[in-house]
Design a protein around this motif. Sequence first.
Motif, PDB file in Angstrom:
ATOM      1  N   ASP A  21       0.840  -1.201   0.000  1.00 61.28           N
ATOM      2  CA  ASP A  21       0.000   0.000   0.000  1.00 61.28           C
ATOM      3  C   ASP A  21       0.878   1.254   0.000  1.00 61.28           C
ATOM      4  OD1 ASP A  21      -3.037   0.541   0.307  1.00 61.28           O
ATOM      5  OD2 ASP A  21      -2.121   2.023   1.648  1.00 61.28           O
ATOM      6  N   LEU A  23       3.251   1.994  -1.801  1.00 59.02           N
ATOM      7  CA  LEU A  23       3.617   2.477  -3.140  1.00 59.02           C
ATOM      8  C   LEU A  23       2.768   3.693  -3.533  1.00 59.02           C
ATOM      9  CD1 LEU A  23       5.706   1.667  -5.299  1.00 59.02           C
ATOM     10  CD2 LEU A  23       3.882   0.495  -6.529  1.00 59.02           C
ATOM     11  N   LYS A  24       1.583   3.800  -2.902  1.00 59.09           N
ATOM     12  CA  LYS A  24       0.693   4.938  -3.186  1.00 59.09           C
ATOM     13  C   LYS A  24       1.264   6.243  -2.644  1.00 59.09           C
ATOM     14  CE  LYS A  24      -3.114   1.644  -2.805  1.00 59.09           C
ATOM     15  NZ  LYS A  24      -4.191   1.122  -1.930  1.00 59.09           N
ATOM     16  N   ARG A  25       2.297   6.142  -1.801  1.00 55.03           N
ATOM     17  CA  ARG A  25       2.896   7.359  -1.229  1.00 55.03           C
ATOM     18  C   ARG A  25       4.286   7.651  -1.799  1.00 55.03           C
ATOM     19  NH1 ARG A  25       3.512   6.677   4.270  1.00 55.03           N
ATOM     20  NH2 ARG A  25       2.817   4.515   4.303  1.00 55.03           N
ATOM     21  N   LEU A  32       0.322  14.488 -12.993  1.00 50.41           N
ATOM     22  CA  LEU A  32      -0.792  13.937 -13.766  1.00 50.41           C
ATOM     23  C   LEU A  32      -0.858  14.703 -15.092  1.00 50.41           C
ATOM     24  CD1 LEU A  32      -3.668  13.592 -11.117  1.00 50.41           C
ATOM     25  CD2 LEU A  32      -1.697  12.100 -11.559  1.00 50.41           C
ATOM     26  N   ARG A  37      -1.054  17.732  -9.833  1.00 48.56           N
ATOM     27  CA  ARG A  37      -0.201  17.289  -8.714  1.00 48.56           C
ATOM     28  C   ARG A  37       0.768  16.246  -9.241  1.00 48.56           C
ATOM     29  NH1 ARG A  37      -1.613  12.144  -7.697  1.00 48.56           N
ATOM     30  NH2 ARG A  37      -3.789  11.524  -7.812  1.00 48.56           N
ATOM     31  N   GLU A  39       2.458  12.616  -9.694  1.00 48.97           N
ATOM     32  CA  GLU A  39       1.884  11.274  -9.809  1.00 48.97           C
ATOM     33  C   GLU A  39       2.556  10.352  -8.792  1.00 48.97           C
ATOM     34  OE1 GLU A  39       3.077   9.256 -13.408  1.00 48.97           O
ATOM     35  OE2 GLU A  39       1.078   8.403 -13.692  1.00 48.97           O
ATOM     36  N   ASN A  40       1.824   9.368  -8.263  1.00 48.38           N
ATOM     37  CA  ASN A  40       2.469   8.376  -7.400  1.00 48.38           C
ATOM     38  C   ASN A  40       2.681   7.069  -8.173  1.00 48.38           C
ATOM     39  OD1 ASN A  40       0.366   6.304  -6.710  1.00 48.38           O
ATOM     40  ND2 ASN A  40      -0.725   8.093  -5.884  1.00 48.38           N
ATOM     41  N   ALA A  42       1.873   3.975  -7.588  1.00 52.15           N
ATOM     42  CA  ALA A  42       0.794   2.983  -7.694  1.00 52.15           C
ATOM     43  C   ALA A  42      -0.140   3.326  -8.848  1.00 52.15           C
ATOM     44  CB  ALA A  42       0.016   2.893  -6.376  1.00 52.15           C
ATOM     45  N   GLU A  43      -0.557   4.586  -8.925  1.00 46.90           N
ATOM     46  CA  GLU A  43      -1.469   4.979 -10.011  1.00 46.90           C
ATOM     47  C   GLU A  43      -0.734   4.965 -11.354  1.00 46.90           C
ATOM     48  OE1 GLU A  43      -2.847   8.723  -8.469  1.00 46.90           O
ATOM     49  OE2 GLU A  43      -0.946   9.752  -8.866  1.00 46.90           O
ATOM     50  N   HIS A  44       0.570   5.274 -11.336  1.00 47.22           N
ATOM     51  CA  HIS A  44       1.405   5.153 -12.543  1.00 47.22           C
ATOM     52  C   HIS A  44       1.430   3.698 -13.024  1.00 47.22           C
ATOM     53  CE1 HIS A  44       5.112   5.055 -14.961  1.00 47.22           C
ATOM     54  NE2 HIS A  44       5.688   4.278 -14.065  1.00 47.22           N
ATOM     55  N   TRP A  46      -0.793   1.381 -12.517  1.00 49.33           N
ATOM     56  CA  TRP A  46      -2.112   1.082 -13.090  1.00 49.33           C
ATOM     57  C   TRP A  46      -2.194   1.591 -14.530  1.00 49.33           C
ATOM     58  CZ3 TRP A  46      -5.481   5.003 -14.734  1.00 49.33           C
ATOM     59  CH2 TRP A  46      -6.668   4.530 -15.292  1.00 49.33           C
ATOM     60  N   HIS A  47      -1.741   2.833 -14.720  1.00 52.06           N
ATOM     61  CA  HIS A  47      -1.847   3.441 -16.049  1.00 52.06           C
ATOM     62  C   HIS A  47      -1.014   2.655 -17.070  1.00 52.06           C
ATOM     63  CE1 HIS A  47      -2.680   7.703 -17.912  1.00 52.06           C
ATOM     64  NE2 HIS A  47      -3.270   6.748 -18.561  1.00 52.06           N
TER      65      HIS A  47
ATOM     66  N   ASP B  21      -6.493   9.038 -17.516  1.00 60.20           N
ATOM     67  CA  ASP B  21      -5.648   9.636 -16.471  1.00 60.20           C
ATOM     68  C   ASP B  21      -6.520  10.250 -15.373  1.00 60.20           C
ATOM     69  OD1 ASP B  21      -2.614  10.171 -16.152  1.00 60.20           O
ATOM     70  OD2 ASP B  21      -3.528  12.078 -15.542  1.00 60.20           O
ATOM     71  N   LYS B  24      -7.241   8.970 -11.732  1.00 56.10           N
ATOM     72  CA  LYS B  24      -6.347   9.281 -10.602  1.00 56.10           C
ATOM     73  C   LYS B  24      -6.912  10.395  -9.728  1.00 56.10           C
ATOM     74  CE  LYS B  24      -2.534   7.989 -13.655  1.00 56.10           C
ATOM     75  NZ  LYS B  24      -1.460   8.490 -14.567  1.00 56.10           N
ATOM     76  N   ARG B  37      -4.613   9.757   3.806  1.00 55.48           N
ATOM     77  CA  ARG B  37      -5.464  10.509   2.865  1.00 55.48           C
ATOM     78  C   ARG B  37      -6.435   9.544   2.217  1.00 55.48           C
ATOM     79  NH1 ARG B  37      -4.033   8.889  -2.144  1.00 55.48           N
ATOM     80  NH2 ARG B  37      -1.835   8.480  -2.599  1.00 55.48           N
ATOM     81  N   ALA B  42      -7.529   4.971  -9.294  1.00 55.62           N
ATOM     82  CA  ALA B  42      -6.450   4.391 -10.107  1.00 55.62           C
ATOM     83  C   ALA B  42      -5.514   3.558  -9.239  1.00 55.62           C
ATOM     84  CB  ALA B  42      -5.673   5.502 -10.826  1.00 55.62           C
ATOM     85  N   GLU B  43      -5.103   4.101  -8.110  1.00 55.79           N
ATOM     86  CA  GLU B  43      -4.195   3.351  -7.229  1.00 55.79           C
ATOM     87  C   GLU B  43      -4.929   2.173  -6.588  1.00 55.79           C
ATOM     88  OE1 GLU B  43      -2.807   6.522  -4.694  1.00 55.79           O
ATOM     89  OE2 GLU B  43      -4.725   6.695  -3.635  1.00 55.79           O
ATOM     90  N   TRP B  46      -4.859  -0.590  -9.144  1.00 60.42           N
ATOM     91  CA  TRP B  46      -3.540  -1.241  -9.110  1.00 60.42           C
ATOM     92  C   TRP B  46      -3.461  -2.237  -7.957  1.00 60.42           C
ATOM     93  CZ3 TRP B  46      -0.169  -0.744  -4.887  1.00 60.42           C
ATOM     94  CH2 TRP B  46       1.024  -1.467  -5.034  1.00 60.42           C
ATOM     95  N   HIS B  47      -3.910  -1.810  -6.781  1.00 52.03           N
ATOM     96  CA  HIS B  47      -3.811  -2.663  -5.603  1.00 52.03           C
ATOM     97  C   HIS B  47      -4.645  -3.935  -5.789  1.00 52.03           C
ATOM     98  CE1 HIS B  47      -2.968  -2.177  -0.976  1.00 52.03           C
ATOM     99  NE2 HIS B  47      -2.378  -3.217  -1.483  1.00 52.03           N
TER     100      HIS B  47
END
Lengths: 200, 200
Positions: A21, A23-25, A32, A37, A39-40, A42-44, A46-47, B21, B24, B37, B42-43, B46-47
């Motif tokens: 988890d 990785l989201k931080r 983005l 903001r 990008e982290n 985890a969402e990267h 996914w993309h 995108d 996210k 938070r 998106a994250e 991934w999880h």
Amino acid sequence: MTTAHHQDRMQAQITFILEIDKLKRVLRRNTLIDGSRRENDAEHSWHLGMLAMVMGEHAEPGVNLDRVVRMLLVHDIVEIDAGDTFIYDVVAVEAQEAAEQAAAERIFGLLPAEQAREFQELWEEFEARATPEARFAKALDRLAPIMANHHNEGGTWALYKVTASQVLEKVAIIVAGSATLGAFATELVEMSVARGHLAP
Amino acid sequence: MTTAHHQDRMQAQITFILEIDKLKRVLRRNTLIDGSRRENDAEHSWHLGMLAMVMGEHAEPGVNLDRVVRMLLVHDIVEIDAGDTFIYDVVAVEAQEAAEQAAAERIFGLLPAEQAREFQELWEEFEARATPEARFAKALDRLAPIMANHHNEGGTWALYKVTASQVLEKVAIIVAGSATLGAFATELVEMSVARGHLAP
Ligand SMILES: [Ca+2]
């Protein structure tokens, strides 16, 4: 197999899932697409998995796309310990390797042994770029920030004073994984230079 | 196939990749495991993909895990237009269906036709829970927030005054996809009640 064994095994899997988890931080340099903001990881990841699902026809024929997707979901997990390295920072990139190896052993090592091995191998395959799957996965990983920067008037390129010739070195990695995506990335770089968003 | 056709096709794929995108920036009710938070879709996706890779042995024998991973990466994309619905809000859940159908048509419709169909079918399969793959994917989607709340002293349960019997209705969906993960989720709910983090 005893019930206690099964419980230990599931507990190890849950421990790993809770650990990643984090990785989201882990924040990347790029933002983005809308620039709102950073990008982290985890969402990267996914993309990139979505990119693999959509862009499969641009991989070498016969590439196992499901393996590419899995590789991309796993590829940045080591950064939980090792942090994100800006790919244009050569000194940092070298120091990073040992840190990432240690991270892989610690984090994948939370899993039951044969799963730890499976994830470690997937990550090493990605890093070594020795298979068509790994080359395609790496190409997508390099393409994503170029797309983001292109859509953000240069984004991190301007911020970190990166030049077109430096970006084109990364584009060579895209070409090695996909001729058409490599040509597309080259076009984006040329357009960014023409618009004054990337120093030649 | 002409070059122009190939260019249009890749342009459609790129447009889709840039559009998604936005996932996210769709926030869920639950937080990250550390409570720092709210989590984004998106994250979260991934999880869930990682959960599928790790927990495959808890699915029905013969389940195609790669399809489960793909389904999970795609399952929340409709929320870019339709927004996240809190699963305990019954009225909102019903109104949501039409909005999500329209969203699927618009967003997947950005892709070349046969890919649009492929993604639409993957999403519909997930929603209908008519295959073992979809039931397992849905089970993981329901398990994740229970794990997060359990590790956050109740998290969104306390905030939105959700009771154990409401959570156990969702656990039934987990049981339908995986007996062992269902039993695990039931344990988490019972522990949360025992600790006073979830109203009985
Ligand atoms: Ca959802």
